[in-house]
Design a protein around this motif. Structure first.
Motif, PDB file in Angstrom:
ATOM      1  N   THR A 125       0.691  -1.250   0.033  1.00 52.10           N
ATOM      2  CA  THR A 125      -0.092   0.139  -0.179  1.00 52.10           C
ATOM      3  C   THR A 125       0.863   1.425  -0.224  1.00 52.10           C
ATOM      4  N   LEU A 126       1.986   1.225   0.766  1.00 49.32           N
ATOM      5  CA  LEU A 126       2.799   2.468   0.840  1.00 49.32           C
ATOM      6  C   LEU A 126       3.620   2.620  -0.567  1.00 49.32           C
ATOM      7  N   ARG A 127       4.102   1.594  -1.023  1.00 49.16           N
ATOM      8  CA  ARG A 127       4.731   1.690  -2.212  1.00 49.16           C
ATOM      9  C   ARG A 127       3.824   2.054  -3.545  1.00 49.16           C
ATOM     10  N   GLU A 128       2.615   1.423  -3.625  1.00 51.25           N
ATOM     11  CA  GLU A 128       1.694   1.852  -4.667  1.00 51.25           C
ATOM     12  C   GLU A 128       1.112   3.649  -4.255  1.00 51.25           C
ATOM     13  N   PHE A 129       1.302   3.944  -3.140  1.00 43.32           N
ATOM     14  CA  PHE A 129       1.070   5.273  -2.867  1.00 43.32           C
ATOM     15  C   PHE A 129       1.961   6.166  -3.411  1.00 43.32           C
ATOM     16  N   TRP A 130       3.576   5.817  -2.971  1.00 39.57           N
ATOM     17  CA  TRP A 130       4.614   6.807  -3.420  1.00 39.57           C
ATOM     18  C   TRP A 130       4.742   6.838  -4.804  1.00 39.57           C
ATOM     19  N   GLU A 131       4.376   5.674  -5.625  1.00 41.07           N
ATOM     20  CA  GLU A 131       4.341   5.735  -6.879  1.00 41.07           C
ATOM     21  C   GLU A 131       3.544   6.748  -7.692  1.00 41.07           C
ATOM     22  N   LYS A 132       2.517   6.992  -6.876  1.00 43.04           N
ATOM     23  CA  LYS A 132       1.762   8.048  -7.563  1.00 43.04           C
ATOM     24  C   LYS A 132       2.277   9.544  -6.869  1.00 43.04           C
ATOM     25  N   HIS A 133       2.709   9.444  -5.728  1.00 42.52           N
ATOM     26  CA  HIS A 133       2.966  10.858  -4.831  1.00 42.52           C
ATOM     27  C   HIS A 133       4.540  10.502  -4.685  1.00 42.52           C
ATOM     28  N   SER A 134       5.430  10.844  -5.567  1.00 43.55           N
ATOM     29  CA  SER A 134       7.074  10.448  -5.363  1.00 43.55           C
ATOM     30  C   SER A 134       7.419  11.327  -4.103  1.00 43.55           C
ATOM     31  N   ASN A 135       6.941  12.483  -3.720  1.00 41.54           N
ATOM     32  CA  ASN A 135       7.562  13.233  -2.628  1.00 41.54           C
ATOM     33  C   ASN A 135       6.948  12.520  -1.284  1.00 41.54           C
ATOM     34  N   ALA A 136       6.318  11.315  -1.496  1.00 36.54           N
ATOM     35  CA  ALA A 136       5.899  10.867  -0.113  1.00 36.54           C
ATOM     36  C   ALA A 136       6.869   9.654   0.159  1.00 36.54           C
ATOM     37  N   GLN A 137       7.549   9.309  -0.829  1.00 39.32           N
ATOM     38  CA  GLN A 137       8.383   7.987  -0.620  1.00 39.32           C
ATOM     39  C   GLN A 137       9.562   8.083   0.570  1.00 39.32           C
ATOM     40  N   THR A 138      10.189   9.199   0.803  1.00 37.05           N
ATOM     41  CA  THR A 138      11.178   9.300   1.577  1.00 37.05           C
ATOM     42  C   THR A 138      10.555   9.253   3.094  1.00 37.05           C
ATOM     43  N   GLY A 139       9.445   9.981   3.234  1.00 32.52           N
ATOM     44  CA  GLY A 139       8.835  10.138   4.573  1.00 32.52           C
ATOM     45  C   GLY A 139       8.267   8.678   5.001  1.00 32.52           C
ATOM     46  N   LEU A 140       7.521   8.056   3.822  1.00 34.55           N
ATOM     47  CA  LEU A 140       7.126   6.451   4.177  1.00 34.55           C
ATOM     48  C   LEU A 140       8.016   5.826   4.523  1.00 34.55           C
ATOM     49  N   LEU A 141       9.061   5.672   3.714  1.00 35.38           N
ATOM     50  CA  LEU A 141      10.155   4.934   4.053  1.00 35.38           C
ATOM     51  C   LEU A 141      11.047   4.916   5.612  1.00 35.38           C
ATOM     52  N   LEU A 142      10.921   6.036   5.730  1.00 35.90           N
ATOM     53  CA  LEU A 142      11.469   6.463   7.062  1.00 35.90           C
ATOM     54  C   LEU A 142      10.386   6.028   8.227  1.00 35.90           C
ATOM     55  N   TRP A 143       9.047   6.129   8.198  1.00 31.42           N
ATOM     56  CA  TRP A 143       8.228   5.691   8.884  1.00 31.42           C
ATOM     57  C   TRP A 143       8.339   4.204   8.953  1.00 31.42           C
ATOM     58  N   TYR A 144       8.315   3.519   8.004  1.00 32.06           N
ATOM     59  CA  TYR A 144       8.344   1.942   7.782  1.00 32.06           C
ATOM     60  C   TYR A 144       9.592   1.683   8.651  1.00 32.06           C
ATOM     61  N   GLN A 145      10.586   2.274   8.408  1.00 29.83           N
ATOM     62  CA  GLN A 145      11.906   1.565   9.091  1.00 29.83           C
ATOM     63  C   GLN A 145      11.782   1.976  10.519  1.00 29.83           C
ATOM     64  N   ARG A 146      11.219   3.017  11.061  1.00 24.93           N
ATOM     65  CA  ARG A 146      11.186   3.213  12.415  1.00 24.93           C
ATOM     66  C   ARG A 146      10.045   2.275  12.940  1.00 24.93           C
ATOM     67  N   ILE A 147       8.955   2.035  12.559  1.00 26.08           N
ATOM     68  CA  ILE A 147       7.911   1.358  13.158  1.00 26.08           C
ATOM     69  C   ILE A 147       8.346  -0.082  12.980  1.00 26.08           C
ATOM     70  N   SER A 148       8.946  -0.508  11.976  1.00 24.96           N
ATOM     71  CA  SER A 148       9.132  -2.125  11.989  1.00 24.96           C
ATOM     72  C   SER A 148      10.423  -2.420  12.934  1.00 24.96           C
ATOM     73  N   ASN A 149      11.264  -1.297  13.242  1.00 24.88           N
ATOM     74  CA  ASN A 149      12.359  -1.865  14.137  1.00 24.88           C
ATOM     75  C   ASN A 149      11.983  -1.544  15.670  1.00 24.88           C
ATOM     76  N   SER A 150      10.788  -1.219  15.992  1.00 20.42           N
ATOM     77  CA  SER A 150      10.314  -0.927  17.209  1.00 20.42           C
ATOM     78  C   SER A 150       9.453  -2.048  17.718  1.00 20.42           C
ATOM     79  N   GLN A 151       9.299  -1.917  19.107  1.00 20.81           N
ATOM     80  CA  GLN A 151       8.121  -2.817  19.805  1.00 20.81           C
ATOM     81  C   GLN A 151       7.505  -1.788  20.759  1.00 20.81           C
ATOM     82  N   PHE A 152       6.151  -1.422  20.340  1.00 22.31           N
ATOM     83  CA  PHE A 152       5.537  -0.626  21.623  1.00 22.31           C
ATOM     84  C   PHE A 152       4.447  -1.447  22.224  1.00 22.31           C
ATOM     85  N   GLN A 153       4.651  -0.709  23.509  1.00 19.94           N
ATOM     86  CA  GLN A 153       3.497  -1.581  24.392  1.00 19.94           C
ATOM     87  C   GLN A 153       2.017  -0.955  24.017  1.00 19.94           C
ATOM     88  N   ASN A 154       2.220   0.379  23.938  1.00 18.29           N
ATOM     89  CA  ASN A 154       0.900   1.257  23.974  1.00 18.29           C
ATOM     90  C   ASN A 154       0.959   2.385  23.133  1.00 18.29           C
TER      91      ASN A 154
END
Length: 102
Positions: free
Chosen positions: A8-37
């Motif tokens: 879903t993220l990739r399909e979005f940044w293919e239409k909105h290229s200026n979103a790619q950097t922000g989405l990749l950063l979000w993806y990296q940060r959230i996938s490397n984290s464990q949040f309890q709440n």
């Protein structure tokens, strides 16, 4: 945390290229984290908002909104919508069958 789905993220940044950097950063940060709440999550994403049972992230300087459902017990993030700010303001995303306004 596990993210469903990166496609879903990739399909979005293919239409909105200026979103790619922000989405990749979000993806990296959230996938490397464990949040309890939500409070734990806000330590990494201070601008995240809780709207009903969804968590909304500002992406690329608040140009885009990433709407997610987060299951903290199973450490899973479900991407429910990715919208421009104008689309988000129309609030049609609140019609999502998973959305519960508390």
């Amino acid at each position: 945390m596990r993210i469903i789905s990166k496609r879903t993220l990739r399909e979005f940044w293919e239409k909105h290229s200026n979103a790619q950097t922000g989405l990749l950063l979000w993806y990296q940060r959230i996938s490397n984290s464990q949040f309890q709440n939500f409070n734990d999550l806000r330590q990494v994403f201070p601008s995240a908002d809780q709207v009903g049972n969804f968590t909304v992230f500002n992406i690329s300087g608040n140009n885009y909104r990433l709407i997610t459902y987060i299951d903290y017990d199973y450490q899973t993030v479900f991407v429910r919508a990715l919208l421009t700010h104008a689309q988000y303001d129309k609030e049609k995303w609140k019609n999502d069958e998973w959305f519960e306004n508390s």
